[in-house]
Design an enzyme around this catalytic site. Structure first.
Site, PDB file in Angstrom:
ATOM      1  CG  ASP A  64      -2.282   0.631   0.866  1.00  0.00           C
ATOM      2  OD1 ASP A  64      -2.255   1.842   0.603  1.00  0.00           O
ATOM      3  OD2 ASP A  64      -3.324  -0.047   0.864  1.00  0.00           O
ATOM      4  CG  HIS A  86      -1.098   1.875  -3.257  1.00  0.00           C
ATOM      5  ND1 HIS A  86      -2.370   1.988  -2.768  1.00  0.00           N
ATOM      6  CD2 HIS A  86      -1.024   0.660  -3.828  1.00  0.00           C
ATOM      7  CE1 HIS A  86      -3.038   0.872  -3.027  1.00  0.00           C
ATOM      8  NE2 HIS A  86      -2.242   0.050  -3.654  1.00  0.00           N
TER       9      HIS A  86
END
Ligand SMILES: *[C@@H]1O[C@H](CO)[C@@H](O)[C@H](O)[C@H]1NC(C)=O
Ligand SMILES: *[C@@H]1O[C@H](CO)[C@@H](O)[C@H](O)[C@H]1NC(C)=O
Length: 405
Positions: A226, A249
């Site tokens: 993430d 991410h």
């Protein structure tokens, strides 16, 4: 007598860690009944040791030793304020989370290991903090959550209102949710740490920073599936350098302004980072309808390797919600610099600037940015909506894309 006292002080001085002066007192968790077999809950022993470490009044540094064993801890809060100027946790061993969700019952907060109101906290060593989070990834909730409430798995390590902290050299594995959350902390440094979780684990951010200022995150590896680092509301003077990020991410500012909130972030620098195989690279995300600003943000010396969307400003951020409307208000994004950036993009839109229709983004500066497609035969392009600024030596070209300031 006086001489003897003086001698004692001098001895202690020479035993103290370099860089500090004063006396050190040490406490070993084993002396407080910790077992370290990886299956006994050692949280009570750690709390007992902590009480002594924290309340040691006549030393400059109070040290908690966690030796080379594996300690299972149920959720625990290490509370301050403490008496010593520095609280030094020497983490040589491994700390592991419970294997079952039932063992989290009774803890009111969504965190596994928490330090609250501790000033001068230093956590250092080659030890591991293992959140054993896979039990939470498929099914985050305990029992049936009340409809309408959010059910959040615990963050592995939380620092809440901890000023003057340092976290150094540790390894972090598989949290139930984020690895580290910093909330309302000032003057902190995280360096030379390593954080990993599988690419497909949900919401396992690396480091979440909110309401904090004067924080440095340096020379670390973050591959967590993430956000590597997310900087949110109320943060300022955040300096990030030497981070290898991915899979995940990327590095995000936001999201800001959810549900009409007033959120501000300013003075952020992200420098000398390599971002590999991430969904987004460096991103600023804001909701429609918020108020406040994100300003004076610099991304310099960044290398992207096959990032999905290397550079993004998204002022229409609205995932998982059905009532996404455009509003008249928005967070003001300004003075954002992208300098010395190279690499490859998996999607066409290597630069994607979706700025609010009313306020727009202003004074975006692009200088020596070179992004190409990671896909053979695909051309990298830039997209702009109401984005104002200047560009030099930038590829894909921002001519006819950026509007003048
Ligand atoms: C850049 O970051 C790497 C770690 O990713 C580090 O080894 C190197 O020293 C840094 N260089 C500069 C100029 O800061
Ligand atoms: C909001 O405005 C943007 C830019 O004009 C547009 O692309 C988007 O579709 C709009 N969203 C909604 C929900 O109206």
């Amino acid at each position: 007598m006086g001489l003897l006292l003086l001698f004692g002080v001098v001895m202690s001085l020479s035993l103290a860690k370099p860089g500090f002066s004063g006396t050190t007192s040490s406490f070993n968790v084993m002396q407080y009944g910790a077992v370290g077999d990886g299956s006994t809950n050692d949280a009570p022993a750690f709390v007992k040791a902590w009480e002594d470490v924290c309340h040691q009044s006549n030393s400059h540094i109070s040290r908690l030793i966690v030796p080379a064993k594996t300690f299972l801890l149920r959720p625990v809060i290490f509370k301050g304020p403490c008496k010593s100027k520095y609280i030094y946790i020497q983490l040589t061993g491994n700390i592991v989370a419970p294997k079952t969700k039932g063992e989290y019952k009774g803890s009111q907060i969504n965190t596994w290991l928490s330090f609250n109101y501790v000033e001068g906290l230093i956590i250092s060593g080659k030890g591991t903090i293992d959140g054993r989070g896979s039990i939470w990834w498929d099914q985050p909730c305990l029992g049936n959550p009340v409809p309408g409430t959010t059910c959040r798995p615990p963050t592995a390590l939380t620092l809440y209102r901890c000023n003057r902290f340092a976290l150094k050299g540790t390894r972090h594995l598989n949290p139930a949710r984020s690895h580290i959350t910093l909330t309302s902390c000032k003057y902190g440094k995280i360096s030379n740490i390593r954080m990993t979780a599988p690419d497909e684990s949900p919401n396992t951010d690396g480091i979440d920073i909110s309401g904090s200022s004067n924080i440095r995150v340096l020379d670390s590896f973050i591959g967590t599936g993430d956000d590597c680092i997310a900087i949110s509301a109320g943060s300022s003077r955040i300096h990030i350098a030497g981070i290898t990020c991915g899979p995940g991410h990327g590095i995000s500012i936001g999201s800001l302004g959810t549900r009409g909130e007033m959120d501000n972030v300013e003075d952020v620098t992200v420098r000398n980072c390599t971002i590999t195989e991430t969904l987004t690279g460096v991103r600023i995300k804001t909701w429609q309808g918020g108020i406040g600003y994100a300003r004076r943000i610099k991304f310099e010396g960044i290398r992207f390797v096959r990032a999905n969307n290397p550079i993004i400003i998204d002022q229409f951020y609205c995932p998982h919600r059905t009532d996404c409307k455009n509003e008249t208000k928005a967070i003001r994004v300004s003075d954002v610099t992208y300098r010395g950036i190279v690499g490859t993009s998996l999607t066409k839109e290597a630069i994607n600037l979706r700025c609010d229709q009313n306020i727009g983004c202003s004074n975006l500066v692009f200088d020596r940015v070179s992004l190409s497609s990671a896909v053979a035969g695909q051309k990298a392009i830039a997209f702009c909506h109401n984005a104002h600024g200047t560009a030099s030596h930038t590829k894909p070209s921002l001519t006819n894309c950026l509007l003048p300031n």
